[in-house]
Scaffold this motif. Structure first.
Motif, PDB file in Angstrom:
ATOM      1  N   LYS A  43      65.514  -0.516  76.557  1.00 40.73           N
ATOM      2  CA  LYS A  43      66.448  -1.126  75.608  1.00 40.73           C
ATOM      3  C   LYS A  43      65.799  -2.308  74.892  1.00 40.73           C
TER       4      LYS A  43
ATOM      5  N   TYR B  64      65.275  -2.459  70.868  1.00 47.22           N
ATOM      6  CA  TYR B  64      65.872  -3.570  70.130  1.00 47.22           C
ATOM      7  C   TYR B  64      64.797  -4.351  69.371  1.00 47.22           C
ATOM      8  N   SER B  65      63.652  -4.574  69.996  1.00 53.31           N
ATOM      9  CA  SER B  65      62.575  -5.335  69.352  1.00 53.31           C
ATOM     10  C   SER B  65      62.028  -4.603  68.130  1.00 53.31           C
TER      11      SER B  65
ATOM     12  N   LEU C 220      64.808  -4.745  65.335  1.00 58.40           N
ATOM     13  CA  LEU C 220      64.968  -6.066  64.726  1.00 58.40           C
ATOM     14  C   LEU C 220      63.833  -6.394  63.765  1.00 58.40           C
TER      15      LEU C 220
ATOM     16  N   ARG D 296      72.901 -14.363  67.844  1.00 56.76           N
ATOM     17  CA  ARG D 296      73.612 -13.221  67.268  1.00 56.76           C
ATOM     18  C   ARG D 296      74.452 -13.641  66.064  1.00 56.76           C
TER      19      ARG D 296
ATOM     20  N   PHE E 152      74.784  -3.797  68.812  1.00 55.32           N
ATOM     21  CA  PHE E 152      73.841  -3.666  69.925  1.00 55.32           C
ATOM     22  C   PHE E 152      73.279  -4.977  70.472  1.00 55.32           C
ATOM     23  N   ILE E 153      73.168  -6.027  69.669  1.00 53.67           N
ATOM     24  CA  ILE E 153      72.509  -7.245  70.135  1.00 53.67           C
ATOM     25  C   ILE E 153      73.509  -8.177  70.804  1.00 53.67           C
TER      26      ILE E 153
END
Length: 454
Positions: free
Chosen positions: A250, A254-255, A258, A315, A436-437
């Motif tokens: 995950k 995510y990285s 982004l 966020r 998601f974040i």
């Protein structure tokens, strides 16, 4: 409200390290004042005007260097440490600026741009890890986001000096900046306690903590124990290790998302071709002055992210930042649409400048620095060097595609279509962050891994 929490010497260490980000900013904006000079005969060391294709290569080869360099830096940062890597990483900039100062062939400019890209890729591998590992939970967000402020300051430096001096003088000035960074980083920024513990150098790790925190020995020993416990829970990672746990998978996804969405906002295209973009708009304000105005506002707004990231949260700042940037690119697209359809835009010649100024304000409010601040927070320590290598390669590959073919994109769909396309990706970026974040402010690295494991 107290913004600057934690030991003051951690701020000094990170400020010295952030000079590397300043250098990266000068390289990111380097082509904006240089390409227009090479496209004219005045102050042109080549003795001829470069073609549009050559200009595209000068703009895009920075990203090409960024694609391959993480392979080098991810290895060095683990093998020789964060501090030595932080010194070695500026060597490509030193060679690039000296080469560009005396270049009389287009190939030497290409060579210099690749070297700048190698250095920039190194910064993205080394600096985020360094900052996270010397920071405390209470100031980690602020210190991580400060990197963006220094990067913008470096860009403003290039925009403010580059158009008004010769190419040789410009590059020699940038060489001087690199020479200032080396002793500053070496004397004020210690090796990180995390790396020293990993290398079984506990006494040196304690010494590093003493410098950074200036707290009673009992507090330092307690933090050292916490670091050892965290690292002990992490088995030595491999590339396959990125995909062995739910948390690391995950964090990696995510990285990538982004940082890739950040590229698809069109930001590196704007950095590389800012003067050319203003030329296309036909604004009454001189392109070089427009660039300075945009970068100045960008610098001021970039200070908001470090000050608020540990207060409002990463966020929230990202959502506000992306939404504002999206609106600005839509407006800029409208201007190009009117211009391309031969509508009279003389009465709104100020609109492109205002749109890009406000775009940069929102960009630096969050989406400029926070993706790179969040990445080292969420990636497990045992795979962070491997994962950041892949993330950085993907980031710069996307950047190379966008900068290399931006001219073709403009020709195919026009300025309106180009900026509306970028704004569409920003909408997807916003949706991704919303769904998601999760918030990382105030959480320890251990707590973040527990959340990712759910």
């Amino acid at each position: 409200m107290k913004f600057f929490e934690g030991g003051k010497y951690s701020y000094i260490a990170v400020a010295a390290a952030d000079l590397l980000s300043f250098i990266v900013g000068t390289a990111s904006a380097w082509s904006s004042p240089v390409i227009p000079k090479l496209q004219t005969l005045s102050d042109n060391p080549l003795g001829r005007q470069i073609s549009q294709d050559e200009a595209s290569w000068i703009g895009s080869l920075l990203s090409m260097g960024g694609i391959v360099s993480p392979l080098i830096w991810a290895y060095l940062v683990q093998k020789v440490g964060r501090k030595i890597s932080g010194i070695v990483v500026v060597i490509p900039f030193l060679v690039a600026y000296l080469t560009s100062a005396f270049a009389e062939t287009i190939e030497l400019y290409y060579f210099g741009r690749v070297l700048m890209g190698i250095g920039i890729g190194g910064m993205f591998c080394v600096l985020p890890i360094y900052v996270v590992e010397v920071a405390e939970d209470v100031n980690r967000g602020l210190l991580a986001a400060s990197t963006g402020c220094f990067l913008v300051a470096g860009m403003l430096f290039s925009y403010s000096i580059g158009p008004f001096v010769s190419i040789m003088a410009f590059n020699l000035i940038l060489t001087g900046v690199v020479l200032v960074y080396i002793p500053a980083f070496w004397f004020f920024s210690p090796e990180t306690p995390y790396y020293l513990v990993r290398e079984n150098q506990d006494q040196k790790a304690l010494k590093s903590l003493r410098y950074l925190r200036r707290r009673p020995l009992a507090d330092l020993e307690a933090e050292l124990t916490q670091i050892k416990k965290y690292l002990a829970s992490m088995t030595e990672g491999t590339f396959l290790g990125i995909f062995q746990t739910k948390a690391s998978i995950k964090a990696f996804i995510y990285s990538v998302a982004l940082t890739t969405f950040q590229q698809f906002s069109g930001i590196n295209v704007i950095f590389s071709y800012m003067q050319n973009i203003f030329d296309l708009t036909g604004s009454d304000i001189a392109p070089e002055i427009c660039s300075i105005i945009v970068a100045s506002v960008q610098l001021v707004s970039s200070f908001m992210s470090p000050l608020l990231s540990d207060k409002a949260g990463r966020r929230t700042l990202l959502l506000v930042s992306i939404t504002g940037a999206t609106i600005c690119e839509v407006v800029l697209g409208v201007y190009f649409y009117l211009q391309d359809n031969d509508d009279d835009v003389s009465g709104i010649g100020w609109l492109p400048v205002v749109s890009l100024v406000v775009f940069m304000m929102f960009y630096n409010f969050g989406m400029g620095s926070l993706p790179w601040a969040i990445m080292p927070e969420i990636l497990p320590s045992n795979v962070i060097s491997k994962a950041s290598l892949i993330v950085t390669c993907i980031y710069w590959f996307v950047g190379w595609i966008l900068t290399q073919y931006f001219a073709e994109l403009m020709e195919a769909v026009g300025g309106a279509g180009s900026f509306w396309l970028f704004s569409g990706f920003c909408v997807l970026f916003d949706l991704f962050v919303f769904f998601f974040i999760f918030e990382t402010k105030g959480k320890s690295l251990q707590e973040i891994q527990q959340i990712l494991s759910r």
